[in-house]
Design a protein around this motif. Sequence first.
Motif, PDB file in Angstrom:
ATOM      1  N   ILE A  28       5.221   2.255   3.890  1.00  0.00           N
ATOM      2  CA  ILE A  28       4.930   3.235   4.942  1.00  0.00           C
ATOM      3  C   ILE A  28       3.677   4.002   4.543  1.00  0.00           C
ATOM      4  O   ILE A  28       3.525   4.403   3.384  1.00  0.00           O
ATOM      5  CB  ILE A  28       6.107   4.206   5.150  1.00  0.00           C
ATOM      6  CG1 ILE A  28       7.316   3.464   5.727  1.00  0.00           C
ATOM      7  CG2 ILE A  28       5.716   5.363   6.064  1.00  0.00           C
ATOM      8  CD1 ILE A  28       8.550   4.327   5.880  1.00  0.00           C
ATOM      9  N   ILE A  29       2.770   4.183   5.486  1.00  0.00           N
ATOM     10  CA  ILE A  29       1.579   5.013   5.290  1.00  0.00           C
ATOM     11  C   ILE A  29       1.735   6.258   6.155  1.00  0.00           C
ATOM     12  O   ILE A  29       2.000   6.167   7.357  1.00  0.00           O
ATOM     13  CB  ILE A  29       0.297   4.251   5.667  1.00  0.00           C
ATOM     14  CG1 ILE A  29      -0.007   3.167   4.626  1.00  0.00           C
ATOM     15  CG2 ILE A  29      -0.884   5.202   5.778  1.00  0.00           C
ATOM     16  CD1 ILE A  29      -1.229   2.335   4.946  1.00  0.00           C
ATOM     17  N   LEU A  30       1.593   7.424   5.550  1.00  0.00           N
ATOM     18  CA  LEU A  30       1.720   8.706   6.246  1.00  0.00           C
ATOM     19  C   LEU A  30       0.417   9.472   6.110  1.00  0.00           C
ATOM     20  O   LEU A  30      -0.074   9.666   4.995  1.00  0.00           O
ATOM     21  CB  LEU A  30       2.877   9.516   5.649  1.00  0.00           C
ATOM     22  CG  LEU A  30       2.933  11.015   5.983  1.00  0.00           C
ATOM     23  CD1 LEU A  30       3.211  11.238   7.464  1.00  0.00           C
ATOM     24  CD2 LEU A  30       3.999  11.709   5.133  1.00  0.00           C
ATOM     25  N   LEU A  31      -0.147   9.910   7.235  1.00  0.00           N
ATOM     26  CA  LEU A  31      -1.343  10.755   7.209  1.00  0.00           C
ATOM     27  C   LEU A  31      -1.093  12.008   8.029  1.00  0.00           C
ATOM     28  O   LEU A  31      -0.629  11.920   9.167  1.00  0.00           O
ATOM     29  CB  LEU A  31      -2.574  10.027   7.738  1.00  0.00           C
ATOM     30  CG  LEU A  31      -3.852  10.888   7.715  1.00  0.00           C
ATOM     31  CD1 LEU A  31      -5.051  10.083   7.216  1.00  0.00           C
ATOM     32  CD2 LEU A  31      -4.175  11.461   9.102  1.00  0.00           C
ATOM     33  N   SER A  32      -1.393  13.168   7.432  1.00  0.00           N
ATOM     34  CA  SER A  32      -1.252  14.436   8.155  1.00  0.00           C
ATOM     35  C   SER A  32      -2.286  15.424   7.660  1.00  0.00           C
ATOM     36  O   SER A  32      -2.664  15.415   6.475  1.00  0.00           O
ATOM     37  CB  SER A  32       0.157  15.012   7.953  1.00  0.00           C
ATOM     38  OG  SER A  32       0.285  16.266   8.597  1.00  0.00           O
ATOM     39  N   ASP A  33      -2.737  16.295   8.565  1.00  0.00           N
ATOM     40  CA  ASP A  33      -3.716  17.320   8.193  1.00  0.00           C
ATOM     41  C   ASP A  33      -3.113  18.713   8.213  1.00  0.00           C
ATOM     42  O   ASP A  33      -3.832  19.703   8.097  1.00  0.00           O
ATOM     43  CB  ASP A  33      -4.930  17.269   9.129  1.00  0.00           C
ATOM     44  CG  ASP A  33      -4.615  17.841  10.510  1.00  0.00           C
ATOM     45  OD1 ASP A  33      -3.439  17.784  10.937  1.00  0.00           O
ATOM     46  OD2 ASP A  33      -5.545  18.351  11.166  1.00  0.00           O
ATOM     47  N   HIS A  42      14.713   7.735  -0.730  1.00  0.00           N
ATOM     48  CA  HIS A  42      14.533   8.065  -2.139  1.00  0.00           C
ATOM     49  C   HIS A  42      14.702   6.812  -2.979  1.00  0.00           C
ATOM     50  O   HIS A  42      15.637   6.030  -2.782  1.00  0.00           O
ATOM     51  CB  HIS A  42      15.530   9.143  -2.566  1.00  0.00           C
ATOM     52  CG  HIS A  42      15.183  10.511  -2.059  1.00  0.00           C
ATOM     53  ND1 HIS A  42      14.553  11.456  -2.837  1.00  0.00           N
ATOM     54  CD2 HIS A  42      15.362  11.091  -0.844  1.00  0.00           C
ATOM     55  CE1 HIS A  42      14.362  12.562  -2.131  1.00  0.00           C
ATOM     56  NE2 HIS A  42      14.845  12.361  -0.916  1.00  0.00           N
ATOM     57  N   ARG A  43      13.814   6.637  -3.956  1.00  0.00           N
ATOM     58  CA  ARG A  43      13.800   5.388  -4.712  1.00  0.00           C
ATOM     59  C   ARG A  43      15.011   5.230  -5.612  1.00  0.00           C
ATOM     60  O   ARG A  43      15.358   4.115  -5.991  1.00  0.00           O
ATOM     61  CB  ARG A  43      12.517   5.283  -5.541  1.00  0.00           C
ATOM     62  CG  ARG A  43      12.260   6.423  -6.491  1.00  0.00           C
ATOM     63  CD  ARG A  43      10.857   6.375  -7.064  1.00  0.00           C
ATOM     64  NE  ARG A  43      10.507   7.549  -7.816  1.00  0.00           N
ATOM     65  CZ  ARG A  43      10.545   7.627  -9.140  1.00  0.00           C
ATOM     66  NH1 ARG A  43      10.922   6.575  -9.846  1.00  0.00           N
ATOM     67  NH2 ARG A  43      10.207   8.734  -9.766  1.00  0.00           N
ATOM     68  N   ILE A  46      11.277   1.515  -0.200  1.00  0.00           N
ATOM     69  CA  ILE A  46      10.147   1.572   0.729  1.00  0.00           C
ATOM     70  C   ILE A  46       9.231   2.708   0.294  1.00  0.00           C
ATOM     71  O   ILE A  46       9.481   3.878   0.602  1.00  0.00           O
ATOM     72  CB  ILE A  46      10.602   1.802   2.188  1.00  0.00           C
ATOM     73  CG1 ILE A  46      11.734   0.860   2.560  1.00  0.00           C
ATOM     74  CG2 ILE A  46       9.410   1.649   3.127  1.00  0.00           C
ATOM     75  CD1 ILE A  46      11.352  -0.592   2.601  1.00  0.00           C
ATOM     76  N   PRO A  47       8.171   2.416  -0.450  1.00  0.00           N
ATOM     77  CA  PRO A  47       7.277   3.499  -0.873  1.00  0.00           C
ATOM     78  C   PRO A  47       6.520   4.088   0.303  1.00  0.00           C
ATOM     79  O   PRO A  47       6.118   3.376   1.224  1.00  0.00           O
ATOM     80  CB  PRO A  47       6.327   2.806  -1.854  1.00  0.00           C
ATOM     81  CG  PRO A  47       6.348   1.361  -1.451  1.00  0.00           C
ATOM     82  CD  PRO A  47       7.732   1.097  -0.940  1.00  0.00           C
ATOM     83  N   VAL A  48       6.354   5.404   0.277  1.00  0.00           N
ATOM     84  CA  VAL A  48       5.555   6.104   1.282  1.00  0.00           C
ATOM     85  C   VAL A  48       4.248   6.523   0.614  1.00  0.00           C
ATOM     86  O   VAL A  48       4.245   7.344  -0.310  1.00  0.00           O
ATOM     87  CB  VAL A  48       6.285   7.342   1.827  1.00  0.00           C
ATOM     88  CG1 VAL A  48       5.399   8.068   2.845  1.00  0.00           C
ATOM     89  CG2 VAL A  48       7.613   6.949   2.462  1.00  0.00           C
ATOM     90  N   GLU A  50       6.110  10.872  -4.294  1.00  0.00           N
ATOM     91  CA  GLU A  50       6.729  10.736  -5.615  1.00  0.00           C
ATOM     92  C   GLU A  50       8.192  10.315  -5.501  1.00  0.00           C
ATOM     93  O   GLU A  50       8.665   9.452  -6.246  1.00  0.00           O
ATOM     94  CB  GLU A  50       6.613  12.068  -6.368  1.00  0.00           C
ATOM     95  CG  GLU A  50       7.057  12.024  -7.809  1.00  0.00           C
ATOM     96  CD  GLU A  50       6.088  11.303  -8.721  1.00  0.00           C
ATOM     97  OE1 GLU A  50       6.470  11.007  -9.858  1.00  0.00           O
ATOM     98  OE2 GLU A  50       4.947  11.040  -8.282  1.00  0.00           O
ATOM     99  N   SER A  51       8.919  10.903  -4.548  1.00  0.00           N
ATOM    100  CA  SER A  51      10.341  10.601  -4.401  1.00  0.00           C
ATOM    101  C   SER A  51      10.576   9.184  -3.899  1.00  0.00           C
ATOM    102  O   SER A  51      11.605   8.578  -4.209  1.00  0.00           O
ATOM    103  CB  SER A  51      10.994  11.601  -3.438  1.00  0.00           C
ATOM    104  OG  SER A  51      10.893  12.921  -3.939  1.00  0.00           O
ATOM    105  N   SER A  52       9.633   8.653  -3.128  1.00  0.00           N
ATOM    106  CA  SER A  52       9.807   7.323  -2.551  1.00  0.00           C
ATOM    107  C   SER A  52       9.193   6.216  -3.397  1.00  0.00           C
ATOM    108  O   SER A  52       9.411   5.033  -3.124  1.00  0.00           O
ATOM    109  CB  SER A  52       9.191   7.283  -1.144  1.00  0.00           C
ATOM    110  OG  SER A  52       7.783   7.463  -1.213  1.00  0.00           O
ATOM    111  N   GLY A  53       8.405   6.584  -4.405  1.00  0.00           N
ATOM    112  CA  GLY A  53       7.735   5.576  -5.223  1.00  0.00           C
ATOM    113  C   GLY A  53       6.347   5.218  -4.736  1.00  0.00           C
ATOM    114  O   GLY A  53       5.782   4.204  -5.150  1.00  0.00           O
ATOM    115  N   GLY A  54       5.780   6.048  -3.863  1.00  0.00           N
ATOM    116  CA  GLY A  54       4.428   5.808  -3.362  1.00  0.00           C
ATOM    117  C   GLY A  54       3.414   6.714  -4.033  1.00  0.00           C
ATOM    118  O   GLY A  54       3.721   7.442  -4.978  1.00  0.00           O
ATOM    119  N   THR A  55       2.185   6.687  -3.532  1.00  0.00           N
ATOM    120  CA  THR A  55       1.106   7.485  -4.099  1.00  0.00           C
ATOM    121  C   THR A  55       0.683   8.572  -3.118  1.00  0.00           C
ATOM    122  O   THR A  55       0.880   8.450  -1.906  1.00  0.00           O
ATOM    123  CB  THR A  55      -0.117   6.612  -4.423  1.00  0.00           C
ATOM    124  OG1 THR A  55      -0.520   5.900  -3.242  1.00  0.00           O
ATOM    125  CG2 THR A  55       0.209   5.620  -5.525  1.00  0.00           C
TER     126      THR A  55
END
Length: 724
Positions: free
Chosen positions: A375-380, A408-409, A417-419, A438-443
């Motif tokens: 999953i890719i998340l973008l927010s401003d 959560h990983r 599913i890393p975010v 961090e909680s999902s295993g993404g960057t």
Amino acid sequence: MGSKWRKAKLALGMNICLYVPKTLEEGPATAPSAAGRVSDVLPLSPASARSSDSQINMPTTPTPSSSGLRLPKHSLKSSKKTCAICLTSMKPGQGHAIFTAECSHSFHFQCITSNVKHGNQICPVCRAKWKEIPFQSPVADIPQERARANRVYWPQDDTWMAALRRPPPPRADSNRHSSSLFHVTEPGVFDDDELVDPEPVCTNKTSPGNAVNTHSMGPVEVKTYPEISAVSKSASHKDFCVLIHLKAPKADGFPRSELNQGEYPVTQNSRAPVDLVTLLDVSGSMAGTKLALLKRAMGFVIQHLGPTDRLSVIAFSSSARRLFPLRKMTDTGKQEALQAVNSLSSNGGTNIAEALRKGAKIMTERRSKNQVSSIILLSDGQDTYTVNSPRGGHPRVSQQPLLPNSMHRNNGTGLHIPVHAFGFGADHDAVAMHSISESSGGTFSFIEAEGVIQDAFAQCIGGLLSVVVQELRMEVECSHPKLQLGSIKAGSYKSSLKSDKRGGVIEFGDLYAEEERDFLVTLDIPAVDVSSNDMNLLNVKCIYNDPISKTTVTMEHAGDVKIERPNSIGQVLVSMEVDKQRNRLRAAEAMAEAKAAADRGDLAGAVSIVEQSRKQLSETVSARAGDRLCVALDAELKEMQERMANRRIYETSGRAYVLSGLSSHSWQRATARGDSTESTSLVQAYQTPSMTEMITRSQTMVLGSPSPRQLRQARSFPSQPQPR
């Protein structure tokens, strides 16, 4: 009639269209009718936009047109098939955009933009004077801040518009929802994903020992480095360090030539297909240039997904809306995805939690799965629906978490599913976005400037589209009966020691092609009274899944560790590899300590912590030897010092910069950081070749060909930091 129509189009503006893949319904290249498409025109000014056909339904914000400017075959009617500037072929499909001027002469887009950038508006062939040129707003006219941030100027009034051809009529497909392309009413269960292709039958399910299936990418490379090569028999050594280094195999299907030709970054059967869900912030603060550049970045992502990859897009503001279910990115799928992204408009608040819940719902309820999911998340902005403002005006996060428990990983459900979160601008909630990743295993990546969105997305998908190792698990066992493990330092990766401390396990998950991992194991070396002149310390075992061959690979004795035990030794030389990895871990610890001090309001203390870390780093063996990782770490620490100069700078950019750095170091994976790719290149020890290729492609596609500076920025971290 056709000629008149073409002249009318040319009179409206530049004859450039957003590249949309040919659909099966269109058949071979034929002369299109006005009813068969919306328009091929890209107006450059409000006047030209208003003068177009009033019945043409075009979006109100720019589309990702600069991610791939091409002309359809039917618009190339010039008798000249050679660019008059570079004298090479202008045949469509060779990876070059083509510009047709008002006088009907055509050129490569990159050639003509270079020709007119100094104000030349004369056709090189017939000397006719043009009213419309490929790049109308010179950099000198752009405000200084935007000129540095953006490589392409997008007008704030959103009148620079691009049109897409109308999608083909709906086809009867049992795998697709029967309603319209964009579901107004979402189904109760998200089980309407387009089914993935069946996997080929594989009889060999395991590869015992060090054997690797011939259809795999090759084995994971394992190297070990003891802190020192010898310890005398009569001496003991406390907290003796052993570095274990992993490197994933190359991706056979990632040739550079394919990227240069505009094809998929890897061939269909040479990598693991991806299920990707993008969560895009379209709140009111994203209006104008931000949304335009986000659309352009999404256009880049869509173009580089293959026909076996699946994509779903969720747009969120005050609520979250799924634009379409998981759909294969075939030519038709890409066209529909581009139209969906093109239709986005901005308004409302920011409900990140609802977007994450909907993204998790897509992933948990899908009928079939591709091998890689992300999953890719973008927010401003900050989530305005889970943050309260009690008396005193200080925001307080409610008890409701932004990330669903299923994401959560370490939740025990097996759903990994890393975010990959992208915080955009000065007003986003860096702490919340970092926590989600961090909680999902993404960057977590910090995008400070508008113009870096596409490069940041390019780096991310460059990794996702090159996964060659999955569910990697490493087991470490003590070889000598008198040894016990003291610790395992593996960053954010899950690690554990056995109850007797004779062994340990590290779980790394997925690795991108040629991605590297380093972790340190400590143990106490006792004095011995034996006749042998060496000592076995550790046995290393690797187990992982090969997504290409669909086999489980087990590598016994992948990197056993041994040291010498002579009666006496002379001068002791410390391993350079171990020393620089110690420096990396110490620098990361200093960053976390400095952030904690700054969050308490002690900016002076934070700066002092960073300064002390830089001093310690400079005194190490590897730093004195000019190691490039140490040079990059020092530059990163210096940048953090500058971003802790005062409270305003720290709140607007410093905290996010530090958190993106911590995310990068804890996962040993590249993240975007700061206001340009130049600042991120200082610490891109984690950038893989496929990421670098994708960033280069992103920068090349902006205005035709990259400048030498852009190419320097796109490469992995340099041997010396670039001047700021």
